[in-house]
Design a protein around this motif. Structure first.
Motif, mmCIF file in Angstrom:
data_model
loop_
_atom_site.group_PDB
_atom_site.id
_atom_site.type_symbol
_atom_site.label_atom_id
_atom_site.label_comp_id
_atom_site.label_asym_id
_atom_site.label_seq_id
_atom_site.Cartn_x
_atom_site.Cartn_y
_atom_site.Cartn_z
ATOM 1 N N PRO A 300 -7.852 66.384 21.580
ATOM 2 C CA PRO A 300 -6.240 66.561 21.409
ATOM 3 C C PRO A 300 -5.913 65.059 21.346
ATOM 4 C CG PRO A 300 -6.948 68.401 22.935
ATOM 5 C CD PRO A 300 -8.211 67.081 22.723
ATOM 6 N N ILE A 301 -4.423 64.626 20.750
ATOM 7 C CA ILE A 301 -4.085 63.401 21.113
ATOM 8 C C ILE A 301 -2.323 63.414 21.533
ATOM 9 C CG2 ILE A 301 -4.502 63.213 18.432
ATOM 10 C CD1 ILE A 301 -1.704 63.693 17.551
ATOM 11 N N ALA A 302 -2.360 64.348 22.870
ATOM 12 C CA ALA A 302 -0.847 64.335 23.716
ATOM 13 C C ALA A 302 -1.278 65.936 24.509
ATOM 14 C CB ALA A 302 0.915 64.309 23.130
ATOM 15 N N LEU A 303 0.021 65.740 25.343
ATOM 16 C CA LEU A 303 -0.063 67.248 26.382
ATOM 17 C C LEU A 303 0.935 67.693 25.522
ATOM 18 C CD1 LEU A 303 0.123 65.225 29.426
ATOM 19 C CD2 LEU A 303 -1.795 65.953 28.969
ATOM 20 N N PRO A 304 -0.004 68.634 24.791
ATOM 21 C CA PRO A 304 1.495 70.272 24.076
ATOM 22 C C PRO A 304 1.242 71.261 25.276
ATOM 23 C CG PRO A 304 -1.428 70.741 24.013
ATOM 24 C CD PRO A 304 -1.049 69.165 24.667
ATOM 25 N N SER A 305 2.425 71.443 24.759
ATOM 26 C CA SER A 305 3.846 72.290 25.715
ATOM 27 C C SER A 305 3.085 73.849 25.256
ATOM 28 C CB SER A 305 5.301 72.595 25.119
ATOM 29 O OG SER A 305 5.025 72.833 23.806
ATOM 30 N N LYS A 306 3.744 75.019 26.260
ATOM 31 C CA LYS A 306 3.147 76.415 25.913
ATOM 32 C C LYS A 306 3.401 76.410 24.684
ATOM 33 C CE LYS A 306 2.978 80.785 28.307
ATOM 34 N NZ LYS A 306 3.159 81.835 29.205
ATOM 35 N N LYS A 307 4.859 76.408 24.549
ATOM 36 C CA LYS A 307 5.511 77.261 22.986
ATOM 37 C C LYS A 307 4.302 76.197 21.485
ATOM 38 C CE LYS A 307 10.182 77.364 24.558
ATOM 39 N NZ LYS A 307 11.529 76.419 24.013
ATOM 40 N N ALA A 308 3.788 75.162 21.958
ATOM 41 C CA ALA A 308 3.263 74.378 20.528
ATOM 42 C C ALA A 308 1.666 74.845 20.780
ATOM 43 C CB ALA A 308 3.047 72.940 21.133
ATOM 44 N N ILE A 309 1.600 75.766 21.895
ATOM 45 C CA ILE A 309 -0.029 76.359 21.270
ATOM 46 C C ILE A 309 0.049 77.809 21.517
ATOM 47 C CG2 ILE A 309 -1.025 77.360 23.815
ATOM 48 C CD1 ILE A 309 -1.330 74.789 24.856
ATOM 49 N N GLU A 310 0.839 78.312 21.408
ATOM 50 C CA GLU A 310 1.599 79.726 20.615
ATOM 51 C C GLU A 310 2.401 79.135 19.141
ATOM 52 O OE1 GLU A 310 1.621 82.423 21.813
ATOM 53 O OE2 GLU A 310 1.116 81.948 24.005
ATOM 54 N N ALA A 311 2.316 78.261 18.971
ATOM 55 C CA ALA A 311 2.380 78.083 17.528
ATOM 56 C C ALA A 311 1.327 77.389 16.908
ATOM 57 C CB ALA A 311 3.513 76.796 17.002
ATOM 58 N N ALA A 312 0.317 77.154 17.629
ATOM 59 C CA ALA A 312 -0.969 76.488 16.642
ATOM 60 C C ALA A 312 -2.279 77.988 16.650
ATOM 61 C CB ALA A 312 -1.670 75.574 17.388
ATOM 62 N N MET A 313 -1.353 79.135 17.617
ATOM 63 C CA MET A 313 -2.444 79.955 17.586
ATOM 64 C C MET A 313 -1.469 81.364 16.219
ATOM 65 S SD MET A 313 -4.657 79.994 19.284
ATOM 66 C CE MET A 313 -5.201 79.358 21.046
ATOM 67 N N HIS A 314 0.167 80.890 15.641
ATOM 68 C CA HIS A 314 0.690 82.031 15.146
ATOM 69 C C HIS A 314 1.058 81.421 14.264
ATOM 70 C CE1 HIS A 314 0.173 84.059 18.348
ATOM 71 N NE2 HIS A 314 -0.104 84.985 17.949
ATOM 72 N N PRO A 315 0.695 80.084 12.929
ATOM 73 C CA PRO A 315 1.173 80.071 12.323
ATOM 74 C C PRO A 315 2.421 80.946 10.859
ATOM 75 C CG PRO A 315 -1.177 80.319 11.135
ATOM 76 C CD PRO A 315 -0.593 80.489 12.772
ATOM 77 N N ASP A 316 3.590 79.618 10.516
ATOM 78 C CA ASP A 316 3.941 80.621 9.716
ATOM 79 C C ASP A 316 3.638 81.522 8.154
ATOM 80 O OD1 ASP A 316 4.212 78.461 8.064
ATOM 81 O OD2 ASP A 316 5.682 78.624 7.539
ATOM 82 N N ASP A 317 3.884 82.044 7.622
ATOM 83 C CA ASP A 317 2.749 82.682 6.418
ATOM 84 C C ASP A 317 3.514 82.152 5.000
ATOM 85 O OD1 ASP A 317 5.768 83.623 6.613
ATOM 86 O OD2 ASP A 317 4.207 86.040 6.864
ATOM 87 N N SER A 318 4.237 80.907 5.559
ATOM 88 C CA SER A 318 4.622 80.649 3.844
ATOM 89 C C SER A 318 3.430 80.020 3.324
ATOM 90 C CB SER A 318 6.034 79.715 3.666
ATOM 91 O OG SER A 318 4.856 78.316 4.748
ATOM 92 N N LYS A 319 3.797 79.266 1.992
ATOM 93 C CA LYS A 319 2.307 78.483 1.131
ATOM 94 C C LYS A 319 3.269 77.253 1.115
ATOM 95 C CE LYS A 319 2.359 82.218 -2.633
ATOM 96 N NZ LYS A 319 2.195 83.049 -3.953
ATOM 97 N N ASN A 320 3.943 76.547 1.975
ATOM 98 C CA ASN A 320 4.210 75.395 2.627
ATOM 99 C C ASN A 320 3.187 74.624 2.899
ATOM 100 O OD1 ASN A 320 6.772 75.899 1.363
ATOM 101 N ND2 ASN A 320 6.831 75.710 3.749
ATOM 102 N N ILE A 321 3.013 73.350 1.916
ATOM 103 C CA ILE A 321 1.965 72.734 2.727
ATOM 104 C C ILE A 321 2.295 71.118 2.182
ATOM 105 C CG2 ILE A 321 -0.617 74.130 1.358
ATOM 106 C CD1 ILE A 321 -0.645 71.251 -1.098
#
Length: 359
Positions: A300-321
Protein backbone atom coordinates in the motif's frame (compact mmCIF):
# COMPACT_ATOMS: atom_id res chain seq x y z
CA UNK A 1 -55.06 99.71 87.40
CA UNK A 2 -52.03 98.43 85.71
CA UNK A 3 -52.57 96.07 82.73
CA UNK A 4 -51.19 92.62 83.06
CA UNK A 5 -48.11 92.07 80.96
CA UNK A 6 -48.81 90.69 77.58
CA UNK A 7 -46.99 87.62 76.37
CA UNK A 8 -45.94 87.44 72.82
CA UNK A 9 -48.09 85.21 70.70
CA UNK A 10 -46.58 81.82 70.04
CA UNK A 11 -45.75 81.27 66.42
CA UNK A 12 -46.04 77.80 64.96
CA UNK A 13 -42.73 76.41 63.89
CA UNK A 14 -42.69 75.03 60.36
CA UNK A 15 -41.41 71.47 60.19
CA UNK A 16 -37.89 71.31 58.96
CA UNK A 17 -37.72 70.04 55.42
CA UNK A 18 -35.71 66.84 55.03
CA UNK A 19 -32.57 67.47 53.07
CA UNK A 20 -32.98 66.33 49.52
CA UNK A 21 -29.57 64.70 49.71
CA UNK A 22 -30.83 62.08 52.15
CA UNK A 23 -33.55 60.98 49.74
CA UNK A 24 -31.17 60.83 46.79
CA UNK A 25 -28.62 58.78 48.73
CA UNK A 26 -31.29 56.37 49.89
CA UNK A 27 -32.65 55.99 46.39
CA UNK A 28 -29.15 55.48 45.02
CA UNK A 29 -28.47 52.81 47.61
CA UNK A 30 -31.68 51.02 46.65
CA UNK A 31 -30.74 51.15 42.98
CA UNK A 32 -27.26 49.82 43.74
CA UNK A 33 -28.63 46.98 45.86
CA UNK A 34 -31.17 46.05 43.18
CA UNK A 35 -28.45 46.18 40.51
CA UNK A 36 -26.12 44.01 42.56
CA UNK A 37 -28.90 41.52 43.18
CA UNK A 38 -29.61 41.38 39.46
CA UNK A 39 -25.92 40.92 38.66
CA UNK A 40 -25.62 38.24 41.32
CA UNK A 41 -28.73 36.53 39.95
CA UNK A 42 -27.40 36.56 36.38
CA UNK A 43 -23.99 35.28 37.49
CA UNK A 44 -25.58 32.59 39.60
CA UNK A 45 -27.83 31.50 36.74
CA UNK A 46 -24.97 31.44 34.25
CA UNK A 47 -21.47 30.92 35.66
CA UNK A 48 -22.34 29.33 38.99
CA UNK A 49 -25.17 27.15 37.74
CA UNK A 50 -24.45 23.40 37.95
CA UNK A 51 -23.25 21.99 34.66
CA UNK A 52 -25.91 19.49 33.46
CA UNK A 53 -24.62 15.98 34.10
CA UNK A 54 -26.50 12.75 33.51
CA UNK A 55 -25.73 10.51 36.47
CA UNK A 56 -22.75 11.04 38.74
CA UNK A 57 -20.22 11.57 35.96
CA UNK A 58 -20.26 12.43 32.30
CA UNK A 59 -17.62 12.37 29.58
CA UNK A 60 -17.17 15.52 27.51
CA UNK A 61 -15.28 15.28 24.22
CA UNK A 62 -13.55 18.39 22.87
CA UNK A 63 -12.27 18.01 19.32
CA UNK A 64 -9.28 19.72 17.76
CA UNK A 65 -10.27 23.11 16.36
CA UNK A 66 -13.20 23.62 18.73
CA UNK A 67 -13.42 27.08 20.29
CA UNK A 68 -14.98 28.40 23.49
CA UNK A 69 -17.43 30.48 21.47
CA UNK A 70 -18.68 27.47 19.49
CA UNK A 71 -18.77 25.34 22.63
CA UNK A 72 -20.84 27.91 24.54
CA UNK A 73 -23.18 28.42 21.57
CA UNK A 74 -23.70 24.65 21.38
CA UNK A 75 -24.56 24.48 25.09
CA UNK A 76 -26.98 27.40 24.72
CA UNK A 77 -28.66 25.80 21.70
CA UNK A 78 -29.33 22.69 23.77
CA UNK A 79 -30.62 24.85 26.67
CA UNK A 80 -27.86 23.63 28.96
CA UNK A 81 -26.68 27.11 29.98
CA UNK A 82 -28.21 30.56 30.51
CA UNK A 83 -26.89 33.95 29.42
CA UNK A 84 -24.22 32.67 26.99
CA UNK A 85 -22.95 36.23 26.51
CA UNK A 86 -21.92 36.28 30.20
CA UNK A 87 -19.99 33.04 29.71
CA UNK A 88 -18.20 34.47 26.69
CA UNK A 89 -17.28 37.64 28.58
CA UNK A 90 -15.95 35.55 31.47
CA UNK A 91 -13.91 33.43 29.10
CA UNK A 92 -12.48 36.46 27.30
CA UNK A 93 -11.29 38.25 30.42
CA UNK A 94 -10.68 35.44 32.91
CA UNK A 95 -9.49 32.44 30.87
CA UNK A 96 -6.25 33.29 29.15
CA UNK A 97 -5.94 30.21 26.98
CA UNK A 98 -7.76 28.34 24.23
CA UNK A 99 -10.03 25.32 24.43
CA UNK A 100 -7.90 22.16 24.55
CA UNK A 101 -8.86 18.99 22.70
CA UNK A 102 -9.31 15.89 24.82
CA UNK A 103 -11.78 13.80 26.77
CA UNK A 104 -12.83 15.33 30.08
CA UNK A 105 -14.72 13.82 32.98
CA UNK A 106 -17.41 16.14 34.38
CA UNK A 107 -18.57 15.34 37.91
CA UNK A 108 -22.08 16.07 39.14
CA UNK A 109 -22.15 19.36 41.06
CA UNK A 110 -19.47 21.11 39.04
CA UNK A 111 -20.43 24.63 38.00
CA UNK A 112 -20.35 25.90 34.45
CA UNK A 113 -17.47 28.19 35.44
CA UNK A 114 -15.45 25.25 36.75
CA UNK A 115 -16.01 23.35 33.51
CA UNK A 116 -14.94 26.33 31.40
CA UNK A 117 -11.79 26.72 33.47
CA UNK A 118 -11.00 23.00 33.26
CA UNK A 119 -11.21 22.89 29.46
CA UNK A 120 -8.35 25.36 29.03
CA UNK A 121 -5.76 22.89 30.36
CA UNK A 122 -5.12 19.64 28.47
CA UNK A 123 -3.63 18.20 31.66
CA UNK A 124 -7.20 17.95 32.96
CA UNK A 125 -8.17 15.62 30.13
CA UNK A 126 -8.78 12.07 31.25
CA UNK A 127 -8.02 10.59 27.83
CA UNK A 128 -5.76 11.42 24.91
CA UNK A 129 -7.25 12.10 21.50
CA UNK A 130 -5.30 10.58 18.60
CA UNK A 131 -6.31 11.57 15.08
CA UNK A 132 -5.18 9.33 12.22
CA UNK A 133 -6.20 10.90 8.91
CA UNK A 134 -7.08 8.66 5.98
CA UNK A 135 -4.54 8.88 3.18
CA UNK A 136 -1.63 9.74 5.45
CA UNK A 137 1.32 7.37 5.61
CA UNK A 138 2.69 5.06 8.28
CA UNK A 139 5.70 7.38 8.58
CA UNK A 140 3.39 10.30 9.38
CA UNK A 141 1.54 8.19 11.94
CA UNK A 142 4.79 7.28 13.70
CA UNK A 143 6.01 10.89 13.69
CA UNK A 144 2.73 12.09 15.21
CA UNK A 145 2.93 9.48 17.97
CA UNK A 146 6.51 10.51 18.70
CA UNK A 147 5.41 14.13 19.14
CA UNK A 148 2.51 13.21 21.45
CA UNK A 149 3.62 13.73 25.06
CA UNK A 150 0.68 11.63 26.30
CA UNK A 151 1.95 8.49 24.54
CA UNK A 152 4.46 6.25 26.33
CA UNK A 153 7.16 5.39 23.80
CA UNK A 154 8.41 1.80 23.79
CA UNK A 155 8.82 0.69 20.15
CA UNK A 156 8.57 3.78 17.92
CA UNK A 157 12.32 4.02 17.39
CA UNK A 158 12.75 0.39 16.36
CA UNK A 159 13.55 -0.53 12.75
CA UNK A 160 10.40 -1.44 10.81
CA UNK A 161 11.03 -5.18 10.81
CA UNK A 162 11.57 -5.25 14.58
CA UNK A 163 8.55 -3.02 15.16
CA UNK A 164 6.34 -5.35 13.16
CA UNK A 165 7.71 -8.31 15.10
CA UNK A 166 6.92 -6.57 18.42
CA UNK A 167 3.36 -5.99 17.19
CA UNK A 168 3.06 -9.64 16.04
CA UNK A 169 2.19 -8.50 12.50
CA UNK A 170 2.87 -11.13 9.80
CA UNK A 171 3.55 -8.62 7.00
CA UNK A 172 6.98 -7.35 5.97
CA UNK A 173 5.92 -3.72 5.39
CA UNK A 174 3.78 -1.59 7.75
CA UNK A 175 2.16 0.72 5.19
CA UNK A 176 -1.63 0.53 5.02
CA UNK A 177 -2.00 -1.82 7.98
CA UNK A 178 -3.37 0.71 10.50
CA UNK A 179 -6.90 2.08 10.42
CA UNK A 180 -7.35 5.83 10.13
CA UNK A 181 -9.93 7.28 12.52
CA UNK A 182 -10.25 9.40 15.67
CA UNK A 183 -9.25 7.44 18.76
CA UNK A 184 -9.30 8.09 22.49
CA UNK A 185 -6.74 6.35 24.67
CA UNK A 186 -5.85 6.75 28.33
CA UNK A 187 -3.17 9.35 28.87
CA UNK A 188 0.16 7.55 29.10
CA UNK A 189 -0.98 4.59 26.95
CA UNK A 190 1.90 2.82 25.21
CA UNK A 191 2.63 3.14 21.51
CA UNK A 192 2.50 -0.66 21.27
CA UNK A 193 -1.08 -0.81 22.56
CA UNK A 194 -2.18 2.03 20.28
CA UNK A 195 -0.64 0.53 17.13
CA UNK A 196 -1.96 -2.92 18.00
CA UNK A 197 -5.50 -1.57 18.29
CA UNK A 198 -5.21 0.30 15.00
CA UNK A 199 -3.85 -2.80 13.25
CA UNK A 200 -6.64 -5.08 14.49
CA UNK A 201 -9.21 -2.46 13.49
CA UNK A 202 -7.82 -2.36 9.94
CA UNK A 203 -7.66 -6.13 9.65
CA UNK A 204 -11.27 -6.40 10.77
CA UNK A 205 -12.38 -3.95 8.06
CA UNK A 206 -10.31 -5.81 5.47
CA UNK A 207 -11.64 -9.25 6.48
CA UNK A 208 -15.26 -8.07 6.45
CA UNK A 209 -14.92 -6.42 3.05
CA UNK A 210 -13.10 -9.44 1.60
CA UNK A 211 -15.85 -11.77 2.80
CA UNK A 212 -18.50 -9.82 0.84
CA UNK A 213 -16.40 -8.78 -2.18
CA UNK A 214 -17.73 -8.66 -5.71
CA UNK A 215 -17.05 -11.55 -8.07
CA UNK A 216 -14.14 -11.74 -10.52
CA UNK A 217 -11.86 -9.21 -8.88
CA UNK A 218 -8.24 -9.21 -10.14
CA UNK A 219 -6.70 -9.64 -6.68
CA UNK A 220 -4.74 -12.72 -5.65
CA UNK A 221 -5.43 -12.05 -1.97
CA UNK A 222 -6.86 -9.48 0.43
CA UNK A 223 -3.47 -7.76 0.78
CA UNK A 224 -3.60 -6.80 -2.90
CA UNK A 225 -7.08 -5.42 -2.26
CA UNK A 226 -5.59 -3.32 0.55
CA UNK A 227 -2.97 -2.00 -1.88
CA UNK A 228 -5.74 -1.02 -4.28
CA UNK A 229 -7.69 0.64 -1.46
CA UNK A 230 -4.70 2.83 -0.61
CA UNK A 231 -4.41 3.99 -4.23
CA UNK A 232 -8.13 4.77 -4.37
CA UNK A 233 -7.83 6.72 -1.11
CA UNK A 234 -5.08 8.91 -2.56
CA UNK A 235 -6.83 9.53 -5.88
CA UNK A 236 -10.04 11.09 -4.59
CA UNK A 237 -11.34 12.76 -1.47
CA UNK A 238 -14.96 12.44 -2.56
CA UNK A 239 -16.90 9.47 -1.22
CA UNK A 240 -19.15 9.42 -4.28
CA UNK A 241 -16.13 8.78 -6.53
CA UNK A 242 -14.53 5.93 -4.60
CA UNK A 243 -16.25 3.11 -6.48
CA UNK A 244 -15.74 4.89 -9.83
CA UNK A 245 -12.00 5.21 -9.24
CA UNK A 246 -11.94 1.59 -8.12
CA UNK A 247 -13.73 0.57 -11.31
CA UNK A 248 -11.18 2.32 -13.52
CA UNK A 249 -8.21 0.60 -11.86
CA UNK A 250 -9.87 -2.81 -11.64
CA UNK A 251 -10.68 -2.72 -15.37
CA UNK A 252 -7.12 -1.65 -16.16
CA UNK A 253 -5.75 -4.61 -14.22
CA UNK A 254 -8.10 -6.97 -16.05
CA UNK A 255 -7.07 -5.79 -19.52
CA UNK A 256 -3.37 -5.58 -18.67
CA UNK A 257 -3.25 -1.79 -18.84
CA UNK A 258 -0.83 0.00 -16.52
CA UNK A 259 -2.44 1.89 -13.65
CA UNK A 260 -0.46 5.09 -14.33
CA UNK A 261 -1.41 6.80 -11.10
CA UNK A 262 0.64 9.72 -9.76
CA UNK A 263 0.29 8.92 -6.02
CA UNK A 264 2.26 5.70 -6.50
CA UNK A 265 5.04 7.64 -8.23
CA UNK A 266 5.14 10.12 -5.34
CA UNK A 267 5.34 7.31 -2.79
CA UNK A 268 8.18 5.66 -4.68
CA UNK A 269 10.11 8.95 -4.79
CA UNK A 270 10.16 9.12 -1.00
CA UNK A 271 12.04 12.14 0.31
CA UNK A 272 12.95 13.16 -3.25
CA UNK A 273 9.40 14.39 -3.73
CA UNK A 274 9.22 18.15 -3.10
CA UNK A 275 5.69 18.92 -4.27
CA UNK A 276 5.88 18.51 -8.04
CA UNK A 277 6.17 15.58 -10.45
CA UNK A 278 8.14 15.98 -13.66
CA UNK A 279 8.00 13.94 -16.83
CA UNK A 280 11.36 12.56 -15.86
CA UNK A 281 9.88 11.35 -12.55
CA UNK A 282 7.17 9.50 -14.48
CA UNK A 283 9.82 7.80 -16.60
CA UNK A 284 12.16 6.92 -13.72
CA UNK A 285 11.55 3.30 -12.65
CA UNK A 286 10.86 2.51 -8.99
CA UNK A 287 9.05 -0.41 -7.40
CA UNK A 288 6.03 1.89 -7.05
CA UNK A 289 6.04 3.75 -10.38
CA UNK A 290 2.89 2.44 -12.04
CA UNK A 291 3.86 4.23 -15.26
CA UNK A 292 6.80 1.82 -15.62
CA UNK A 293 5.57 -1.35 -13.88
CA UNK A 294 2.69 -3.64 -14.65
CA UNK A 295 0.00 -4.36 -12.08
CA UNK A 296 -0.05 -3.19 -8.49
CA UNK A 297 2.88 -1.79 -6.51
CA UNK A 298 4.37 -4.14 -3.88
CA UNK A 299 2.70 -2.54 -0.84
CA UNK A 300 0.00 0.00 0.00
CA UNK A 301 1.03 3.63 -0.40
CA UNK A 302 -1.04 5.10 2.46
CA UNK A 303 -3.48 4.25 5.26
CA UNK A 304 -6.82 3.61 3.52
CA UNK A 305 -10.16 4.20 5.20
CA UNK A 306 -12.86 1.57 5.60
CA UNK A 307 -14.79 3.27 2.77
CA UNK A 308 -11.82 2.95 0.43
CA UNK A 309 -11.41 -0.72 1.35
CA UNK A 310 -15.08 -1.34 0.61
CA UNK A 311 -14.71 0.47 -2.72
CA UNK A 312 -11.75 -1.73 -3.68
CA UNK A 313 -14.00 -4.76 -3.16
CA UNK A 314 -16.99 -3.24 -4.97
CA UNK A 315 -15.93 -1.33 -8.10
CA UNK A 316 -18.58 0.30 -10.24
CA UNK A 317 -19.81 -1.57 -13.34
CA UNK A 318 -19.23 1.13 -15.94
CA UNK A 319 -16.78 0.88 -18.87
CA UNK A 320 -14.61 3.79 -17.81
CA UNK A 321 -10.85 3.30 -17.91
CA UNK A 322 -9.75 6.95 -17.68
CA UNK A 323 -10.33 9.89 -15.38
CA UNK A 324 -8.95 13.36 -14.94
CA UNK A 325 -9.60 16.25 -12.56
CA UNK A 326 -12.19 18.79 -13.66
CA UNK A 327 -10.46 21.75 -12.04
CA UNK A 328 -13.63 22.56 -10.13
CA UNK A 329 -13.63 19.63 -7.74
CA UNK A 330 -14.06 15.99 -8.61
CA UNK A 331 -13.10 14.08 -11.73
CA UNK A 332 -14.37 13.38 -15.24
CA UNK A 333 -14.53 9.66 -16.03
CA UNK A 334 -14.26 8.38 -19.60
CA UNK A 335 -14.51 5.08 -21.45
CA UNK A 336 -12.49 6.07 -24.53
CA UNK A 337 -9.18 7.82 -25.09
CA UNK A 338 -10.80 10.42 -27.35
CA UNK A 339 -13.31 11.33 -24.66
CA UNK A 340 -10.54 11.41 -22.07
CA UNK A 341 -8.41 13.74 -24.22
CA UNK A 342 -11.33 16.15 -24.48
CA UNK A 343 -11.71 16.04 -20.70
CA UNK A 344 -8.00 16.81 -20.33
CA UNK A 345 -8.35 19.84 -22.61
CA UNK A 346 -11.36 21.01 -20.61
CA UNK A 347 -9.31 20.70 -17.44
CA UNK A 348 -6.43 22.70 -18.91
CA UNK A 349 -8.90 25.34 -20.08
CA UNK A 350 -10.28 25.69 -16.56
CA UNK A 351 -6.76 26.07 -15.17
CA UNK A 352 -5.94 28.78 -17.74
CA UNK A 353 -9.15 30.62 -16.94
CA UNK A 354 -8.43 30.56 -13.21
CA UNK A 355 -4.90 31.76 -13.80
CA UNK A 356 -6.14 34.68 -15.92
CA UNK A 357 -8.62 35.59 -13.21
CA UNK A 358 -5.87 35.53 -10.62
CA UNK A 359 -7.37 32.69 -8.59
Amino acid sequence: MPKPPTTPAKTKKKPKAQPKSKFSIKALLIVIVVFLLLVFGVLWASLFKNYPVEGKKQVLVISSGDTYSKFIDHLAKENKVNFPIILKIYQKFMIHDSLKAGVYEINKGMSVRQVLDMLSDAENAQMNRILVIEGTTFKQLINNLKKDSNVTKTILDLPQDQLLKELDIPYSHPEGLFAPDTYFFAKGETDKKILTDLYHRQMKSLDEAWASKAANLPYNDKYEALIMASIIEKETSLDRELEQVSGVFVRRLKIGMRLQTDPTVIYGMGDRYTGNITRNDLRTPTAYNTYTINGLPPTPIALPSKKAIEAAMHPDDSKNIYFVATGNGGHKFSASLAEHNRAVQDYLSVLRSKKNQGE
